[in-house]
Design an enzyme around this catalytic site. Sequence first.
Site, PDB file in Angstrom:
ATOM      1  N   TYR A   1      -6.819   6.155   4.651  1.00 50.95           N
ATOM      2  CA  TYR A   1      -6.882   5.202   3.536  1.00 50.95           C
ATOM      3  C   TYR A   1      -6.065   3.944   3.832  1.00 50.95           C
ATOM      4  O   TYR A   1      -6.555   2.812   3.689  1.00 50.95           O
ATOM      5  CB  TYR A   1      -6.373   5.838   2.239  1.00 50.95           C
ATOM      6  CG  TYR A   1      -6.018   4.783   1.220  1.00 50.95           C
ATOM      7  CD1 TYR A   1      -7.016   4.092   0.538  1.00 50.95           C
ATOM      8  CD2 TYR A   1      -4.697   4.404   1.014  1.00 50.95           C
ATOM      9  CE1 TYR A   1      -6.703   3.074  -0.350  1.00 50.95           C
ATOM     10  CE2 TYR A   1      -4.370   3.392   0.144  1.00 50.95           C
ATOM     11  CZ  TYR A   1      -5.378   2.729  -0.540  1.00 50.95           C
ATOM     12  OH  TYR A   1      -5.067   1.709  -1.392  1.00 50.95           O
TER      13      TYR A   1
ATOM     14  N   GLU B   1       0.819  -1.215   0.000  1.00 50.11           N
ATOM     15  CA  GLU B   1       0.000   0.000   0.000  1.00 50.11           C
ATOM     16  C   GLU B   1       0.853   1.265   0.000  1.00 50.11           C
ATOM     17  O   GLU B   1       0.561   2.219  -0.727  1.00 50.11           O
ATOM     18  CB  GLU B   1      -0.950   0.011   1.206  1.00 50.11           C
ATOM     19  CG  GLU B   1      -2.099  -0.977   1.084  1.00 50.11           C
ATOM     20  CD  GLU B   1      -2.972  -0.713  -0.128  1.00 50.11           C
ATOM     21  OE1 GLU B   1      -3.124   0.471  -0.519  1.00 50.11           O
ATOM     22  OE2 GLU B   1      -3.500  -1.678  -0.696  1.00 50.11           O
TER      23      GLU B   1
ATOM     24  N   ASP C   1      -9.446   6.016  -2.259  1.00 44.22           N
ATOM     25  CA  ASP C   1      -8.271   6.484  -2.986  1.00 44.22           C
ATOM     26  C   ASP C   1      -8.762   7.152  -4.272  1.00 44.22           C
ATOM     27  O   ASP C   1      -9.965   7.306  -4.489  1.00 44.22           O
ATOM     28  CB  ASP C   1      -7.297   5.346  -3.264  1.00 44.22           C
ATOM     29  CG  ASP C   1      -7.804   4.352  -4.294  1.00 44.22           C
ATOM     30  OD1 ASP C   1      -9.013   4.383  -4.629  1.00 44.22           O
ATOM     31  OD2 ASP C   1      -6.999   3.527  -4.770  1.00 44.22           O
TER      32      ASP C   1
END
Length: 353
Positions: A116, A33, A134
């Site tokens: 996020y 990520e 996102d």
Amino acid sequence: MSFQTEIIKWYKINKRDLPWRSTTDPYVIWLSEIILQQTRVEQGLPYFNKFLENFPTVKAFASATENEVLKLWQGLGYYSRGRNMLYTAKQVMEMHNGNFPKAYEKLIKLKGIGDYTAAAISSFSNNESKAVLDGNVFRVLSRYFRIEEPINSTNGKKIFSSLAQKLIEDHKPSVYNQAIMEFGALQCKPKSPACNICPLQFGCFALKNHKVDVLPVKLKKVKVRERWFNYFVGFKDDKILIKQRQAGDIWQQMYDFPLIETNDVAGLNDNDFTATIREMFGNDVKIKSLVQKKHILTHQIIYVHFFGLENYMINFNVHTDIKSVTLEDLATLPHPKVISDFFELYLQNKPNI
């Protein structure tokens, strides 16, 4: 079928086979990520593989030096995120006994992990019902549900967050979050989305109202700053001059060449510029223009000019930030992409540069 069901159905058919999708290990998911926030999947995958190979566990990551992390991160930009990763790994060792947390409330307290990333890790590793937001998700929701509020405004973030959380309810979070992100990346793309084969085309507001190219709305970015970096490449006794950048500016703690920053384009016919060079490298220095390039960052444009030096003298007691190292040593140190690009060019064209 509902919006969510269509998205999940599409995902099961079209999803890419990516290594972090075959694990529930929060550490591995965290690596992917953070790296993918910097680049597209195709470009980020080699970085992910390098990091996982060098640091297979959070303990191994926490034991790394900053130089080792920045060297692997080199080329991704936003180097503070690489530093934050090292800090985070050490936090996990200290606060969680080396067990990377899965719960959103624990993740959000770690450095470099925002809403996020915490939602992504907690939902992918632990099926926690936290919706991800996102760029891909913003785009899909804005186009389909007619959200014309700017995605980077305070009110816009509240609207999108509320809707995203409602949509994830009653669906498996790990699947739905991956599905809507993948849908935005492959199907509902920023430019030239495949609307003619989109399973959501009949309910999509943007398609019906010819607003696909308009949505989502985003507030204008801050003004881009222009800068002029004049680098000086000095070789002597098989060693090259370098310096480590300090805190408070881009590329902090990374290594580049001795630098004179000017307010505009500077050339060797500029008396003030050449006088500054001679003050730094001695009156007998010979200067040669080598390479010029434009380096674009998110909020800055750097105009870079490399100059070669011969017959230079430098007082290392005065210029304490400048060191002399071998090319082999330079290759092991983390440096900005603009420097690594020049370094590669030099190795290819050593007789002519």
